[in-house]
Enzyme design. Structure first.
Site, PDB file in Angstrom:
ATOM      1  N   CYS A  78      67.800  59.719  47.927  1.00 58.23           N
ATOM      2  CA  CYS A  78      67.353  60.675  48.928  1.00 58.23           C
ATOM      3  C   CYS A  78      66.095  60.101  49.567  1.00 58.23           C
ATOM      4  O   CYS A  78      65.106  59.845  48.872  1.00 58.23           O
ATOM      5  CB  CYS A  78      67.050  62.007  48.236  1.00 58.23           C
ATOM      6  SG  CYS A  78      66.322  63.258  49.303  1.00 58.23           S
ATOM      7  N   ASN A  79      66.154  59.860  50.860  1.00 57.52           N
ATOM      8  CA  ASN A  79      64.998  59.275  51.564  1.00 57.52           C
ATOM      9  C   ASN A  79      63.780  60.196  51.466  1.00 57.52           C
ATOM     10  O   ASN A  79      62.646  59.744  51.334  1.00 57.52           O
ATOM     11  CB  ASN A  79      65.324  59.074  53.043  1.00 57.52           C
ATOM     12  CG  ASN A  79      66.420  58.057  53.273  1.00 57.52           C
ATOM     13  OD1 ASN A  79      66.146  56.908  53.592  1.00 57.52           O
ATOM     14  ND2 ASN A  79      67.670  58.454  53.115  1.00 57.52           N
ATOM     15  N   THR A  80      64.035  61.499  51.545  1.00 58.84           N
ATOM     16  CA  THR A  80      62.958  62.487  51.528  1.00 58.84           C
ATOM     17  C   THR A  80      62.262  62.499  50.167  1.00 58.84           C
ATOM     18  O   THR A  80      61.032  62.461  50.089  1.00 58.84           O
ATOM     19  CB  THR A  80      63.551  63.880  51.832  1.00 58.84           C
ATOM     20  OG1 THR A  80      64.349  63.775  53.016  1.00 58.84           O
ATOM     21  CG2 THR A  80      62.476  64.907  52.033  1.00 58.84           C
ATOM     22  N   CYS A 189      68.808  59.456  56.245  1.00 57.68           N
ATOM     23  CA  CYS A 189      69.006  60.566  55.296  1.00 57.68           C
ATOM     24  C   CYS A 189      70.385  60.341  54.702  1.00 57.68           C
ATOM     25  O   CYS A 189      71.341  60.035  55.432  1.00 57.68           O
ATOM     26  CB  CYS A 189      68.942  61.913  56.020  1.00 57.68           C
ATOM     27  SG  CYS A 189      69.514  63.306  55.021  1.00 57.68           S
ATOM     28  N   THR A 190      70.488  60.483  53.391  1.00 53.02           N
ATOM     29  CA  THR A 190      71.742  60.111  52.724  1.00 53.02           C
ATOM     30  C   THR A 190      72.892  61.080  53.011  1.00 53.02           C
ATOM     31  O   THR A 190      74.039  60.784  52.694  1.00 53.02           O
ATOM     32  CB  THR A 190      71.516  59.994  51.205  1.00 53.02           C
ATOM     33  OG1 THR A 190      70.956  61.221  50.718  1.00 53.02           O
ATOM     34  CG2 THR A 190      70.575  58.848  50.886  1.00 53.02           C
TER      35      THR A 190
HETATM   36  N1  DGL Z   1      69.512  63.631  51.547  1.00 53.69           N
HETATM   37  C1  DGL Z   1      68.120  63.736  51.815  1.00 53.69           C
HETATM   38  C2  DGL Z   1      67.549  62.455  52.438  1.00 53.69           C
HETATM   39  O1  DGL Z   1      68.053  61.422  52.225  1.00 53.69           O
HETATM   40  C3  DGL Z   1      67.574  64.889  52.551  1.00 53.69           C
HETATM   41  C4  DGL Z   1      68.261  66.127  52.870  1.00 53.69           C
HETATM   42  C5  DGL Z   1      67.343  67.316  52.683  1.00 53.69           C
HETATM   43  O2  DGL Z   1      67.321  67.823  51.583  1.00 53.69           O
HETATM   44  O3  DGL Z   1      66.631  67.715  53.629  1.00 53.69           O
HETATM   45  O4  DGL Z   1      66.568  62.436  53.109  1.00 53.69           O
END
Ligand code: DGL
Length: 265
Positions: A78-80, A189-190
């Protein structure tokens, strides 16, 4: 050799929801002999519109609990969550094979020097220091447009990959970038690889789309090799277990489905 003792403890892969399955998929592909536990924190999703402190504390507590349960390596898919917690996690666990995903800006810029690159990510990823440092490394080689996309992950969480509502959401979001206005798009974002086809349809087929899943999977494998914990028994077939903080039958079925479908556009 087969007489060697194999490390079959699982690898924990985590995300705010089902998006990280786009990264898990690459990990399973290159390390099919490993066991994986995929944890989706759907009860607390989305992460991207929350505060950094809230997400950092959550991610650290999830990592702690998977380590207590015997995970041999951790992947923040997860990038976040990576933007919020990776720095602290590295300090807390300097020896642990640990990876986090970040927007694949490097390959996109290197293949489009002087071009225009759109980066789609959550509001938190875009505002955090980690992404801004990455941006400053590549800003002189391409025109980079960071675009916060609140709301897009919800379509994926709902299993909605191809509906009129999704298309109108994307058309509005990407309006300024259609008709050849950008050369490449980074899915930061994944969740977004699961709506890759819809994004490509809105932006046009000539746009190249990048995501960090494969690079992150390779980096995890490399770190595990260095740590000597890679399972090398080629005859072994690993098992993937799904866990979720909101384990409805729909969410668990969607998780399995997403691991199976192809991500190619
Ligand atoms: N899947 C998450 C990412 O890669 C973020 C989605 C979220 O929870 O806002 O950033």
């Amino acid at each position: 050799m087969s007489s060697m003792k194999q490390d079959t403890r699982p690898i924990a892969v985590m995300d705010s929801g089902v998006g990280g399955i786009s990264v898990l998929r690459e990990m399973v592909r290159i390390m099919p002999q490993e066991d994986f536990i995929f944890f989706g924190d759907s009860a607390n999703a989305p992460y991207g519109t929350k505060t950094t402190e809230f997400v950092r504390d959550l991610v650290i507590s999830h990592v702690d609990s998977y380590l207590e349960r015997g995970a041999k390596a951790i992947a923040i898919a997860c990038n976040t969550a990576t933007a919020a917690a990776l720095k602290d996690l590295r300090q807390m666990y300097p020896e642990l094979p640990l990876v986090g995903i970040e927007p694949a800006l490097k390959p996109a810029v290197e293949q489009h020097v002087g071009g225009r690159v759109l980066v789609m990510a959550t509001p938190m990823t875009i505002r955090e220091e980690k992404f801004n440092l990455l941006l400053s490394r590549f800003q002189d080689r391409a025109i980079i447009y960071p675009l916060a996309c609140p709301g897009l992950m919800d379509y994926v969480e709902a299993g909605n990959f191809d509906s009129p509502q999704l298309y109108s959401f994307l058309e509005e979001l990407l309006w300024d970038y259609r008709n050849g206005a950008v050369d490449a798009v980074v899915l930061g974002c994944t969740h977004y690889p699961f709506v890759r086809k819809a994004i490509a349809k809105v932006l046009g087929p000539e746009i190249e789309i990048y995501d960090g899943a494969e690079g992150t999977a390779r980096e995890l494998k490399r770190r595990m090799e260095v740590a000597g914990i890679l399972c090398t028994d080629e005859k072994r077939k690993g098992v993937v277990t799904f866990e979720n903080s909101n384990p409805t039958p729909e969410k668990m079925a969607l998780s399995k489905h997403l691991l199976e479908i192809t991500l190619e556009s």
